[in-house]
Motif scaffolding. Sequence first.
Motif, short mmCIF file in Angstrom:
data_model
loop_
_atom_site.label_atom_id
_atom_site.label_comp_id
_atom_site.label_asym_id
_atom_site.label_seq_id
_atom_site.Cartn_x
_atom_site.Cartn_y
_atom_site.Cartn_z
N MET A 1 0.84 -1.16 0.00
CA MET A 1 0.00 0.00 0.00
C MET A 1 0.89 1.24 0.00
O MET A 1 1.83 1.32 0.78
N PRO A 2 0.63 2.21 -0.86
CA PRO A 2 1.46 3.40 -0.90
C PRO A 2 1.38 4.15 0.41
O PRO A 2 0.35 4.21 1.06
N GLU A 3 2.53 4.70 0.79
CA GLU A 3 2.59 5.44 2.04
C GLU A 3 1.92 6.80 1.87
O GLU A 3 1.80 7.33 0.79
N THR A 4 1.51 7.38 3.00
CA THR A 4 0.89 8.69 2.96
C THR A 4 1.93 9.77 2.81
O THR A 4 3.08 9.62 3.22
N ASP A 5 1.51 10.88 2.24
CA ASP A 5 2.38 12.03 2.09
C ASP A 5 2.47 12.73 3.45
O ASP A 5 1.45 13.15 4.00
N PRO A 6 3.67 12.85 4.05
CA PRO A 6 3.78 13.42 5.38
C PRO A 6 3.27 14.86 5.47
O PRO A 6 2.78 15.27 6.49
N ARG A 79 2.93 1.55 -6.51
CA ARG A 79 3.71 1.50 -5.27
C ARG A 79 3.01 0.62 -4.25
O ARG A 79 2.89 0.99 -3.09
N ASP A 80 2.58 -0.53 -4.70
CA ASP A 80 1.86 -1.46 -3.84
C ASP A 80 2.73 -2.61 -3.35
O ASP A 80 2.22 -3.67 -2.99
N HIS A 81 4.04 -2.43 -3.36
CA HIS A 81 4.92 -3.47 -2.85
C HIS A 81 4.71 -3.62 -1.35
O HIS A 81 4.31 -2.69 -0.65
N VAL A 82 5.01 -4.79 -0.84
CA VAL A 82 4.93 -5.03 0.60
C VAL A 82 5.99 -4.19 1.28
O VAL A 82 7.15 -4.16 0.85
N ALA A 83 5.59 -3.48 2.33
CA ALA A 83 6.54 -2.63 3.05
C ALA A 83 6.36 -2.82 4.55
O ALA A 83 5.23 -2.91 5.04
N VAL A 84 7.46 -2.89 5.25
CA VAL A 84 7.45 -2.96 6.70
C VAL A 84 8.01 -1.63 7.20
O VAL A 84 9.15 -1.29 6.90
N ASP A 85 7.20 -0.88 7.92
CA ASP A 85 7.62 0.46 8.32
C ASP A 85 7.70 0.61 9.83
O ASP A 85 7.15 1.53 10.42
N ILE A 86 8.43 -0.28 10.45
CA ILE A 86 8.61 -0.24 11.90
C ILE A 86 9.40 1.01 12.30
O ILE A 86 9.04 1.72 13.23
N LEU A 87 10.45 1.29 11.57
CA LEU A 87 11.32 2.42 11.90
C LEU A 87 10.97 3.66 11.09
O LEU A 87 11.05 4.78 11.60
N THR A 88 10.58 3.48 9.86
CA THR A 88 10.43 4.63 8.96
C THR A 88 9.33 5.59 9.37
O THR A 88 9.39 6.77 9.04
N VAL A 103 14.87 4.27 -1.61
CA VAL A 103 14.33 2.91 -1.64
C VAL A 103 13.86 2.55 -3.05
O VAL A 103 14.11 1.44 -3.53
N SER A 104 13.20 3.48 -3.72
CA SER A 104 12.69 3.20 -5.06
C SER A 104 13.83 2.99 -6.06
O SER A 104 13.77 2.08 -6.89
#
Length: 167
Positions: A1-6, A79-88, A103-104
């Motif tokens: 799922m694409p990340e949100t725009d901060p 941008r639907d790759h699996v992402a783990v965002d524990i730290l990011t 990353v991209s």
Amino acid sequence: MPETDPSSGKRPEPVPRTLGRRVLAAVCGTMLMAMMALTVCDVIGRYVFAHPVTGATELTEMMLVGVIFLGLPAVSLDRDHVAVDILTDRLPGWIQPWRELLVSILSAAILGVISWRIWIYAGQIASYGGATNSLRLPVAPLGYLCATAGAVAAVFMAVVALRDLRR
């Protein structure tokens, strides 16, 4: 799922669905349905009639590879790759666009190397006429398809990264 725009808290808009992506989705969906039907027929044939479908495993494996690699370009565009965002998620907002770019680009480079190696491996398989065991289907064309789809996904990954950076 694409990340949100901060900065806005919203997800970036996906690239509009083109005819090519719709065709790929239809092909992948058809292949998934065929895999399901083949598996059902194979199981019924194996346990009810004691006669499994010849080459069912080979066909299922080849269709699964096709679905995965044909889906890579669309996944890269969205941008639907699996992402783990524990730290990011804990990083400051101003770092996020640069992290996404890094990353991209790294993902695009890795996909490029994988595609290049698959192409070389497919050439080796083609040189000795590699084929599946029971149906004798040639394997090299599937390798070339995977390499091409991976290379297209790498290009899309880089394009999306640059597009997002311009925002």
